[in-house]
Write a protein that holds these residues in place. Sequence first.
Motif, mmCIF file in Angstrom:
data_model
loop_
_atom_site.group_PDB
_atom_site.id
_atom_site.type_symbol
_atom_site.label_atom_id
_atom_site.label_comp_id
_atom_site.label_asym_id
_atom_site.label_seq_id
_atom_site.Cartn_x
_atom_site.Cartn_y
_atom_site.Cartn_z
ATOM 1 N N UNK A 51 0.869 -1.181 0.000
ATOM 2 C CA UNK A 51 0.000 0.000 0.000
ATOM 3 C C UNK A 51 0.901 1.225 0.000
ATOM 4 N N UNK A 52 0.373 2.337 -0.494
ATOM 5 C CA UNK A 52 1.128 3.588 -0.452
ATOM 6 C C UNK A 52 0.179 4.711 -0.060
ATOM 7 N N UNK A 53 0.673 5.646 0.777
ATOM 8 C CA UNK A 53 -0.152 6.692 1.364
ATOM 9 C C UNK A 53 0.506 8.051 1.161
ATOM 10 N N UNK A 54 -0.307 9.086 0.938
ATOM 11 C CA UNK A 54 0.229 10.442 0.782
ATOM 12 C C UNK A 54 -0.814 11.458 1.222
ATOM 13 N N UNK A 55 -0.373 12.454 1.992
ATOM 14 C CA UNK A 55 -1.226 13.570 2.392
ATOM 15 C C UNK A 55 -1.057 14.727 1.412
ATOM 16 N N UNK A 56 -2.116 15.518 1.255
ATOM 17 C CA UNK A 56 -2.029 16.744 0.470
ATOM 18 C C UNK A 56 -1.200 17.772 1.235
ATOM 19 N N UNK A 62 -6.167 12.677 2.060
ATOM 20 C CA UNK A 62 -5.275 11.522 2.114
ATOM 21 C C UNK A 62 -5.553 10.662 0.892
ATOM 22 N N UNK A 63 -4.509 10.359 0.126
ATOM 23 C CA UNK A 63 -4.633 9.470 -1.029
ATOM 24 C C UNK A 63 -4.018 8.122 -0.677
ATOM 25 N N UNK A 64 -4.725 7.054 -1.035
ATOM 26 C CA UNK A 64 -4.305 5.690 -0.715
ATOM 27 C C UNK A 64 -4.224 4.891 -2.004
ATOM 28 N N UNK A 73 -9.314 8.556 -2.353
ATOM 29 C CA UNK A 73 -9.034 9.883 -1.805
ATOM 30 C C UNK A 73 -10.084 10.191 -0.745
ATOM 31 N N UNK A 74 -9.614 10.505 0.460
ATOM 32 C CA UNK A 74 -10.514 10.749 1.586
ATOM 33 C C UNK A 74 -10.264 12.130 2.186
#
Length: 489
Positions: A51-56, A62-64, A73-74
């Motif tokens: 899995x890979x995660x990134x914040x704006x 949060x993109x997953x 995108x949450x």
Amino acid sequence: MLISIWLSQVLFSGAVAGENFSPRVPGISLLFRIPLEDVSFYVRAGHLPDAFLAFSPDGGLLAVGTFLGRLIVTSTKDGRILWQKRIPEAMVKRVAFSQDGRTIYFGEQSPDGFIYAVSATDGHPRWRFRLADDLLPGTPPEKGDIYGIYRQPGCYRLKVLEDGDLLVLGIHSWPDKKRGYWRRLSRVYRLSPSGRLRWAWPREGPAELSLIYADSDKKGLRVAVVSTLPSDQLPPEYPYTPGTIYVLDGQRGKEVGRYRIPPLRPYYDRVSVWESVAVDPQGEFAVVATSDGRGFIIDLKKIKPSKILALGTPIMVGGLPVSAMSSYSLISPRREIYFQTDTSSIPYGLNVSGNRPAGPHPNANTIWAVNPRGHILWRFSAPFRFQGLASDARGKVLATAAGASARGREASHQYGVFVFKTTRPGGGLEKLIGYYPTRGPVFFHLALSPDGNLLALCETPYLDELGRQIGSYQVHVLKIKGQLKEARR
């Protein structure tokens, strides 16, 4: 049992119990969870999904990216899913936001190996770049082939630079049936925000070896790339060698120098690395950690080591050498260098019976903080295997995944994340904010919001000794207490 006692004494938190258990941990609180796909087929086969995660940039999104090809995108305010899309026959390997937060870039591992740019608001596509044009297309995995996705061309690095450009690393490693041997093709790219190719390295085409990881300073003026295994049957005179750090002019994509890491003989006959190369934000030095337990600080002007640290290099225990692999590294925005050493092991280059060391390496399971000169600032050791490192945009918060498991008569499993406030005075224990436990292992790609207030992690399930699936494939989003007030000063 010993691990739970250690946690209760150090952090006042107990073992995890119950599928919906929400631990109360000093310094950390759970905001929400994001359930992901059903991966039980892969877990039963012994695989832990990626899995890979990134914040704006503002921390509001949060993109997953998931193992089964979903981009989610949450909103970080309430955990609500704003939009999602499914990429067929692909894993979403890397995710990043543009500097203004309006665009999401993501790289897949698939027969085509596309890099995509989409609107952060609704996922509307803007452009795509096909890695398979260089790295050759992959063959879709057969049904039931749990590792087939890793034999496709994929994006192994996706970094947004200060001017909005993208640093991309593409790798394709697969058994070439036509040639009858294993091939490895890799290439580094710099793309404009609109997807235009600025340069690719090597200039003559993909390298016939795995350029396993790459990093750059924040402006992309200097790029460091580290190589591992080559394609089979390469001639000895091939110009690119494994176990080598290549330094590039990040504006032109031209090699300015290289340093070949010598194997640590007689214990190791080759150099092995993972996602362990990092470049100073100002571009003056780079670091790389090697599986033989060394940590290198590389002067990027002289392109040679200014310091070599013996973090987990072999020592003799009970008449046999024992080492602790140096696995991950990171340079924070405050220019502090972080290394990790893994569990104790017997060096793989030795022909000895058995695979368990006679005793522990004294530097195993340790996080190391050092300055650019190689002086140790602080350390933190625990009965856990540390994997992966994440920092906020100010370098004041550090997070790492951790796990410990023992099978047999006294089976035990403990997983979670440790969080540190690096600006606190004292050693590693004084800097520790808290430990957040999870039921299943935590994948090593973590994400901290730029302001350091939020931490996202992905839990993966596993099979216990009785064949039961424990844990869930889900994202946990945590609030790091005490950070919000400081961020507003």
